[in-house]
Scaffold this active site. Structure first.
Site, PDB file in Angstrom:
ATOM      1  N   ASP A 109       5.418 -16.324   0.459  1.00  0.00           N
ATOM      2  CA  ASP A 109       4.882 -15.271  -0.412  1.00  0.00           C
ATOM      3  C   ASP A 109       5.853 -14.095  -0.346  1.00  0.00           C
ATOM      4  O   ASP A 109       6.792 -14.091   0.459  1.00  0.00           O
ATOM      5  CB  ASP A 109       3.452 -14.903   0.023  1.00  0.00           C
ATOM      6  CG  ASP A 109       2.660 -14.262  -1.116  1.00  0.00           C
ATOM      7  OD1 ASP A 109       3.270 -13.928  -2.151  1.00  0.00           O
ATOM      8  OD2 ASP A 109       1.439 -14.086  -0.974  1.00  0.00           O
ATOM      9  N   ASP A 144       4.734 -10.028  -7.595  1.00  0.00           N
ATOM     10  CA  ASP A 144       3.797  -9.721  -8.687  1.00  0.00           C
ATOM     11  C   ASP A 144       3.040  -8.433  -8.374  1.00  0.00           C
ATOM     12  O   ASP A 144       3.155  -7.891  -7.275  1.00  0.00           O
ATOM     13  CB  ASP A 144       2.826 -10.902  -8.900  1.00  0.00           C
ATOM     14  CG  ASP A 144       2.197 -11.388  -7.613  1.00  0.00           C
ATOM     15  OD1 ASP A 144       2.900 -11.425  -6.577  1.00  0.00           O
ATOM     16  OD2 ASP A 144       1.001 -11.725  -7.608  1.00  0.00           O
TER      17      ASP A 144
END
Ligand code: GUN
Length: 688
Positions: A109, A144
């Site tokens: 991530d 994001d």
């Protein structure tokens, strides 16, 4: 960890260069799917959980994840590695696999979640992608913008647009590294749709659904279901979908039934630290437990009391292992349910165990979502337990009824007979009687009452109608007037009048004779019934108009099995055309049957394959993705289809394994299961 170690598991085989990043589907059940993601560190079988590894605190080591649990992929955080100099130096020098001592696939991530927790991160959009590339992760994640459920529409729209704005640069910087393109959108359905459509345009490998951790923490599972249902149909179907931060086994069956392929979570470790146990029905507190709620291998020879007496660290490890083992067992159960065509049943069962999940399930079923319904495979066999209202909520039943109501047709008759009074198999009680009726009247439509609707007698052995298990009174009570009216209208048949007849009634035949105004004659030949069944099933399975099939139906002959049912249908030259299934009542076509169908104006949808596939398909081999040139857009998963070559010549008959748009999207796996190919038919020898 020696106590749990089993034999050393070998390192995975890297996939072929060309296959890296490819997602292949091996089994489908509605929208649920079993798949394989091909990576340089082996194949990742989905649906699966990627356990979260904190590189600083390893409750269960990645090596043990690989060896003890067969975990094929895990997820760690590239931002955490980037921030800690000792981790960063080693990762850059030796790669992330060496850093974690893990041979399987590693997803990372990007730091977005940290920015949600701490307000900001120090790393840049390109910087974090380059870093993930440099430490050689298998699947990276772009940075994001997290959308929270408490944000207003403008704030969430910003998160959606800014995430998309960063997508192109991220993909360019990734330089071919497999990349996650997260979907944001908070709890706004249209923003979820917008995010899915925008992100789906870019060549991401996987689409995680993000911004859902606070939604799950607040048990807003109906919102979670809505988010999945708004997102999934708008994403490219050939990319895996991941639920970011979802790791509670209670949510797996529902999420998998809605098409989720990947989960990740630190819940197994976080809950363990808090003395909480994950169970398929919810969370259990460990502190006063006398016995384990489930027996899994890690606690087989130890009691909760003994675990409580251990050091905090040891206790946490055992509870984390318990949580992981329960989680993995539930995933196995889900995958098996998909193979058995029963994921919907499992999800429904699980939904009853938690009020918030029940609310989510009711939301899903009440939606009557056509995206879900269209994908259902209705040729499954086996008992099906009737629940009041399931004709309006269970997508498999809705699809069966839609199929019947859209495809079966009958001219408006003067008279019509409706039987009720007993469950299937109806043929035991009715075949003789029906043949007597047919000797008097060839045309009067005969319907049977089932709890989910009226069906024509010709499909009396068809699943699910023939496999309904319901209480006795549901069968024996006469059907209500409203039900009959609504059903006749759904079947689009308008008789001038109808007779409702109890199968168990005395003088049944006499009453029918009175109704028809006929004298009892002899019994019609059993083929009359076989022809009727054939005609009805040709409508349902192949979309063939009864008028168009009338000549063929009149001339066919039947090979009858030991139980007195038609096994094979032959044309006047003795060619085998069709085979009714004796287990689920479906109708299969041979290559010759397909050839006949291909000449009709009402016929099954078509699939066109390229010249490389043609010789194999003619021999009856399956059609693989990558060889499909075009498809009828109305083709649905599970439909019978006719397969043609590039010149428009019919070559084989098969069953679609996916929806029309998926046929050309996927690059690996079976697109059509071929039942039979035309082989060396005259004029085609040169090509085979
Ligand atoms: N982990 C949990 N939720 C999210 C999210 O929305 N985005 C990213 N990148 N990681 C997450």
């Amino acid at each position: 960890m020696a106590a749990w170690n089993i034999d050393e598991r070998p390192a995975p085989k890297p996939c072929k260069e060309n296959d890296t990043g490819v997602f292949e589907i091996t089994c489908r059940d509605g929208r649920a799917r079993l798949g394989k993601i091909h990576t340089q560190h082996g194949i990742v079988n989905t649906p699966c959980l990627l356990p979260v590894i904190n590189p600083n605190i390893q409750t269960i080591t990645p090596r043990d994840m690989w060896t003890d649990y067969g975990i094929e992929a895990l997820i760690t955080n590239s931002y955490v590695i980037w921030k800690h100099e000792h981790l960063k130096t080693k990762a850059l020098a030796d790669g992330v696999h060496a850093l974690l001592d893990y041979p399987g696939a590693i997803m990372t991530d990007s730091g977005t979640f940290q920015s949600y927790i701490y307000g900001d991160v120090e790393v840049g959009v390109e910087e974090i992608i380059s870093f993930q590339r440099n430490i050689r992760v298998d699947i990276g994640t772009m940075l994001d913008v997290f959308s929270r459920p408490d944000m207003d529409e403008n704030e969430v729209n910003y998160a959606v647009e800014e995430t998309y704005n960063r997508a192109k640069t991220s993909i360019e910087t990734a330089k071919g590294m497999m990349l996650n393109g997260p979907i944001q959108g908070g709890i706004f359905p249209d923003l979820r749709r917008k995010s899915a459509l925008l992100m789906g345009e870019e060549p991401f490998t996987i689409h995680p659904i993000g911004g859902i951790v606070p939604i799950m923490e607040q048990h807003m599972y109906d919102k979670l279901a809505e988010i999945i249902l708004e997102t999934k149909p708008n994403l490219p179907a050939h990319r895996p979908t991941h639920l970011f931060g979802c790791g509670h086994p209670m949510l797996f069956p529902m999420a998998i039934a809605l098409g989720i392929d990947l989960f990740d979570s630190a819940a197994y470790a976080l809950f363990a630290r808090d003395d909480r146990l994950l169970c398929p029905w919810g969370t259990e507190k460990f502190d006063r437990m006398t016995e384990w709620p489930i027996t899994v291998p890690c606690v087989q020879s130890i009691t909760p009391k003994q675990v409580r007496e251990m050091s905090k660290e040891k206790k946490t490890e055992i509870l984390a292992r318990f949580n992981l083992e329960v989680t993995l067992a539930e995933l196995s159960r889900c995958r098996q349910a998909v193979r058995d065509g029963r994921i919907w049943d499992l999800a429904k069962r699980r939904s009853k165990q938690h009020p918030a999940l029940k609310k989510a399930w009711d939301f899903i079923e009440n939606q009557q979502n056509q995206w879900i319904i269209s994908s259902q495979n209705i040729s499954n066999q086996g008992g099906w337990i009737y629940e009041h209202g399931s004709e309006k909520s269970d997508p498999r039943i809705i699809k069966s009824l839609q199929n019947l109501h859209h495809k079966w047709g009958h001219n408006d008759p003067e008279k019509l007979i409706i039987f009720y009074g007993t469950p299937s198999p109806w043929r035991m009680k009715l075949n003789e009687l029906i043949l007597k009726i047919r000797a008097m009247n060839e045309k009067v439509p005969i319907l049977i009452t089932t709890p989910i609707g009226l069906i024509p007698y010709g499909i009396e052995d068809l699943h699910p109608f023939a496999h309904i298990e319901a209480e006795e009174e549901i069968w024996t009570n006469p059907p209500k007037k409203g039900f009959i009216e609504q059903q006749l209208s759904a079947l689009n048949i308008k008789p001038k009048n109808h007779l409702i007849a109890d199968i168990n009634q005395e003088n049944l035949l006499e009453n029918i004779c009175d109704y028809l105004g006929e004298e009892i004659q002899k019994t019609a030949h059993r083929d009359v019934l076989f022809r009727e069944q054939l005609s009805d099933k040709m409508q349902l399975f192949f979309g063939v108009d009864p008028e168009e099939s009338a000549d063929l139906v009149a001339e066919v002959s039947f090979i009858v099995g030991g139980t007195g049912r038609a096994r094979n249908v032959l044309d006047s030259k003795g060619n085998h055309l069709f085979s009714p299934s004796l287990t689920n009542g479906s109708l299969a076509a041979t290559a010759q049957g397909g050839l006949w169908l291909s000449k009709q104006s009402s016929r099954p949808p078509s699939v066109v394959v390229d010249e490389h596939a043609e010789p194999f398909v003619r021999k009856g081999r399956n059609v693989f993705h990558g060889f499909v040139l075009s498809v009828d857009e109305n083709l649905k998963q599970g439909d019978i289809c006719l397969i043609y070559n590039q010149d428009g010549e019919y070559i084989a008959v098969g069953k679609a394994e996916c929806e029309a748009n998926e046929m050309t999207l996927f690059k690996k796996g079976i697109a059509v299961s071929v039942r039979d190919g035309l082989k060396n038919v005259e004029g085609h020898d040169s090509k085979t």
